[in-house]
Design an enzyme around this catalytic site. Structure first.
Site: not given
Ligand code: ZN
Length: 155
Positions: A88-89, A130-131, A134, A51, A46
């Site tokens: 998380c990226l 999670h997304e 953000h 991000q 995701g």
């Molecule tokens: Zn993340």
């Protein structure tokens, strides 16, 4: 399509609240395509627009069951709970356990501006939570039940 740079933890843009998308313009469509390419390139499940440095309420998710694109997503129902290691990226190489609902229902718009409902259980519920977090400047480390730890090699 073009890959975009992923912002890392510590970048203040990750802590801002994103604005709803009012018009699904060409640049919004390009952004969604670029986000998908960036997510796949990074082997993520995701990615949220902040991000890649854009404060718009857009996320892309693919847990291995196909690409899901969500504009202005809102969690409208939650059930149960599950606790899993989450990554998380924007914090590459680390994970920590986070409690999430087992099931969530999300209302959003697709790229045509049509209202869609997406339901998720298990990993999909985690990804949806999670997304969408953000988009409100919330990272999983804010909710983690333990310190973040390096991912074991080979995973
Ligand atoms: Zn993340």
């Amino acid at each position: 399509m073009a890959k975009r740079n992923i912002r890392l933890n510590g970048d203040e843009i990750l802590r801002k609240v994103c604005k709803p998308v009012k018009n699904i313009t060409h640049s919004v469509i390009t952004l969604i395509d670029d986000m998908a390419e960036t997510m796949y390139d990074a082997n993520g499940v995701g990615l949220a627009a902040p991000q890649v440095g854009i404060l718009k309420r857009i996320v892309v998710i693919d847990i291995g069951e196909g690409l899901v694109e969500l504009i202005n997503p809102e969690v409208i129902e939650k059930k149960g709970s599950q606790t899993n290691d989450e990554g998380c990226l924007s914090l590459p190489g680390y994970v920590a356990p986070v409690e999430r609902p087992e099931y969530v229902k999300v209302k959003a718009l697709n790229r045509k501006g049509e209202e869609i409902i997406v339901e998720g259980e298990g990993l999909m519920a985690v990804a949806l939570c999670h997304e969408t977090d953000h988009l409100d400047g919330v990272l999983y480390i804010d909710k983690a039940l333990d310190e973040i730890a390096p991912v074991e090699k080979g995973i």
